[in-house]
Design an enzyme around this catalytic site. Structure first.
Site, mmCIF file in Angstrom:
data_model
loop_
_atom_site.group_PDB
_atom_site.id
_atom_site.type_symbol
_atom_site.label_atom_id
_atom_site.label_comp_id
_atom_site.label_asym_id
_atom_site.label_seq_id
_atom_site.Cartn_x
_atom_site.Cartn_y
_atom_site.Cartn_z
ATOM 1 N N THR A 106 0.848 -1.190 0.000
ATOM 2 C CA THR A 106 0.000 0.000 0.000
ATOM 3 C C THR A 106 0.883 1.239 0.000
ATOM 4 O O THR A 106 1.926 1.260 0.662
ATOM 5 C CB THR A 106 -0.978 0.107 1.195
ATOM 6 N N ASP A 151 0.016 3.746 1.433
ATOM 7 C CA ASP A 151 -0.238 4.395 2.730
ATOM 8 C C ASP A 151 0.743 3.970 3.822
ATOM 9 O O ASP A 151 0.835 4.624 4.863
ATOM 10 C CB ASP A 151 -1.657 4.072 3.208
ATOM 11 N N MET A 191 -2.717 11.312 -0.437
ATOM 12 C CA MET A 191 -3.546 10.164 -0.024
ATOM 13 C C MET A 191 -3.229 9.695 1.401
ATOM 14 O O MET A 191 -2.129 9.906 1.903
ATOM 15 C CB MET A 191 -3.384 9.009 -1.000
ATOM 16 N N GLY A 192 -4.206 9.043 1.979
ATOM 17 C CA GLY A 192 -4.076 8.528 3.353
ATOM 18 C C GLY A 192 -5.294 8.913 4.154
ATOM 19 O O GLY A 192 -5.355 10.031 4.657
ATOM 20 N N ARG A 211 -4.840 28.145 -2.993
ATOM 21 C CA ARG A 211 -5.261 27.217 -4.054
ATOM 22 C C ARG A 211 -5.091 25.789 -3.555
ATOM 23 O O ARG A 211 -4.253 25.521 -2.695
ATOM 24 C CB ARG A 211 -4.375 27.386 -5.296
HETATM 25 O O1 F6P Z 1 -4.167 2.543 -1.677
HETATM 26 C C1 F6P Z 1 -4.596 3.221 -0.541
HETATM 27 C C2 F6P Z 1 -5.402 4.394 -0.952
HETATM 28 O O2 F6P Z 1 -4.653 4.985 -1.928
HETATM 29 C C3 F6P Z 1 -5.769 5.413 0.091
HETATM 30 O O3 F6P Z 1 -4.784 6.324 0.406
HETATM 31 C C4 F6P Z 1 -6.955 6.054 -0.519
HETATM 32 O O4 F6P Z 1 -7.735 6.679 0.413
HETATM 33 C C5 F6P Z 1 -7.653 4.897 -1.149
HETATM 34 O O5 F6P Z 1 -6.644 3.978 -1.492
HETATM 35 C C6 F6P Z 1 -8.518 5.268 -2.302
HETATM 36 O O6 F6P Z 1 -8.570 4.276 -3.254
HETATM 37 P P1 F6P Z 1 -9.823 3.991 -4.205
HETATM 38 O O7 F6P Z 1 -10.309 5.305 -4.681
HETATM 39 O O8 F6P Z 1 -9.274 3.135 -5.269
HETATM 40 O O9 F6P Z 1 -10.844 3.290 -3.358
#
Ligand code: F6P
Length: 376
Positions: free
Chosen positions: A136, A138, A180-181, A294
């Site tokens: 992952t 994350d 992301m996270g 922004r």
């Molecule tokens: O792979 C983990 C992750 O990237 C998270 O950080 C993110 O919130 C999630 O997956 C979103 O993934 P998807 O939009 O594919 O469900």
């Protein structure tokens, strides 16, 4: 003596991530070439096991994939015990077990993040031989030092922060960059540190918009008329964090099915509302600081493309160690990265757990020492 393993299955589940193909290759080449096993790929995560979406992974299928992003097997977030089949949600665990028996598959290797570890553990409890690898971007899988995908995403997010500095300082703007996270802030914290973000906001440390505005104001007074705010998708203000905690408590305490469903609906509604959070944050900072603000959302760019060298090495290490464990008949474990080596960790110690950033983690302390605002 453990039964000799002849044929193994492999699948990728959850979000795609750099290094998945490197891991498939690592497991596959070691299993095929070194141990003389046969390897079968299942497409689209656990759905492939339920619907017989099989592909043979021979030497030519495993060749030339080390550097390719995404996953050659395809992926999905389907759960074995709650899968939508012909419009109806079904528990496919029994079907999967029978299928594997019918096809002579001795064990299944599941590559994925937290959700995949949980689903694999359920299959293990149902008597299926499973073994998992942690992937992952994350970096939040419990009981492993690292997950493949993280190092590549860290490089991408850091590069983005570097580039955003150009516009931030040229236009004297605040640039909020969403990274992301949802639950853990490793990617935002790492990229924020490496990219020199002025403010880093992670889910583990609830923030105060006022404090962030004050920190940006202090920078302006010192002559820096721009700021980069690196914010994790799941970061939230102290007030929102309290509301979420309350909703989670209600769910935990709910005794009836209706009560549980109601509490889950409430949490989903809060999550939907939270989706616009970074946009709201940018507006609030603009109002409070009188600087233009922004928002840039990095999104799936962070998960895409060629894995970096570190992820290729990690995926290959974990993959080949996985083949070793299969040959020893060791199942129900995740192959964890531990220092320079690897370690099998029982799935019950991984499933349902996440690795969070502790608020006194050395990266957090270092960020504070160099004057970064953590929002608290
Ligand atoms: O792979 C983990 C992750 O990237 C998270 O950080 C993110 O919130 C999630 O997956 C979103 O993934 P998807 O939009 O594919 O469900």
């Amino acid at each position: 003596m453990a039964k000799k393993i002849k044929r193994i299955g492999i699948l990728t589940a959850g979000g795609d991530s750099p290094g998945l193909n490197a891991a498939i290759r690592g497991v596959g080449k070691a299993a095929l070439g070194y141990f003389g096993m046969e390897i079968v790929g299942f497409r689209d995560g656990f759905r492939g096991l339920a619907e017989n979406r099989r592909i043979d992974l021979d030497r030519s299928a495993l060749s030339g994939i080390l550097t390719i992003g995404g996953t050659i097997l395809g992926t999905s977030r389907d759960k074995p015990h709650r899968m939508v089949i012909d419009g109806r949600t079904k528990d496919m665990t029994g079907v999967i077990k029978n299928n594997l028996k019918k096809w002579g598959i001795d064990c299944v290797v599941c590559l994925g993040g937290g959700g995949t570890q949980k689903n694999a553990f359920r299959l293990h409890q149902a008597g299926i031989n499973v073994i998992t690898l942690p992937k992952t971007i994350d970096n939040d899988v419990a009981m492993t030092d690292a997950t493949f995908g993280y190092a590549t995403a860290l490089g991408i997010a850091t590069d983005a922060i570097d580039r955003l500095h150009s516009t931030a300082h040229s236009h004297h703007r605040i640039i909020v960059v969403e990274i992301m996270g949802h639950r853990a802030g490793w990617l935002t914290l790492g990229a924020g540190l490496a990219g020199g973000a002025d403010v880093i906001l992670i889910p583990e440390i609830p923030y105060s918009v006022k404090r962030i505005a004050e920190a940006i104001g202090r920078r302006s007074k010192r002559g820096s008329s721009f700021s980069i705010v690196a914010v994790a998708e799941g970061a939230m203000s102290g007030d929102d964090a309290r509301i979420f905690r309350m909703a989670e408590k209600v769910l935990k305490r709910a005794k009836t099915l209706n009560g549980k469903l109601e509490a889950k609906r409430e949490i989903t509604a809060l999550e939907v509302r939270h989706q616009g959070n970074t946009m709201r944050l940018a507006r609030q900072l603009e109002e409070l600081t009188h600087l233009e603000a922004r928002l840039t959302i990095l999104g799936y760019v962070q998960r895409g493309g060629t894995p970096c060298a570190e992820d290729r090495i990690l995926a290959t290490r974990l993959g080949s160690a996985c083949a070793d464990l299969i040959s020893e008949g060791k199942f129900g474990v995740m192959v964890a990265a531990r220092g320079d080596g690897t370690e099998p960790v029982p799935l019950d110690e991984v499933a349902g757990k996440l690795k969070f950033v502790s608020p006194d983690h050395s990266w957090v302390e270092s960020a504070r020492r160099v004057g970064t605002c953590l929002g608290d």
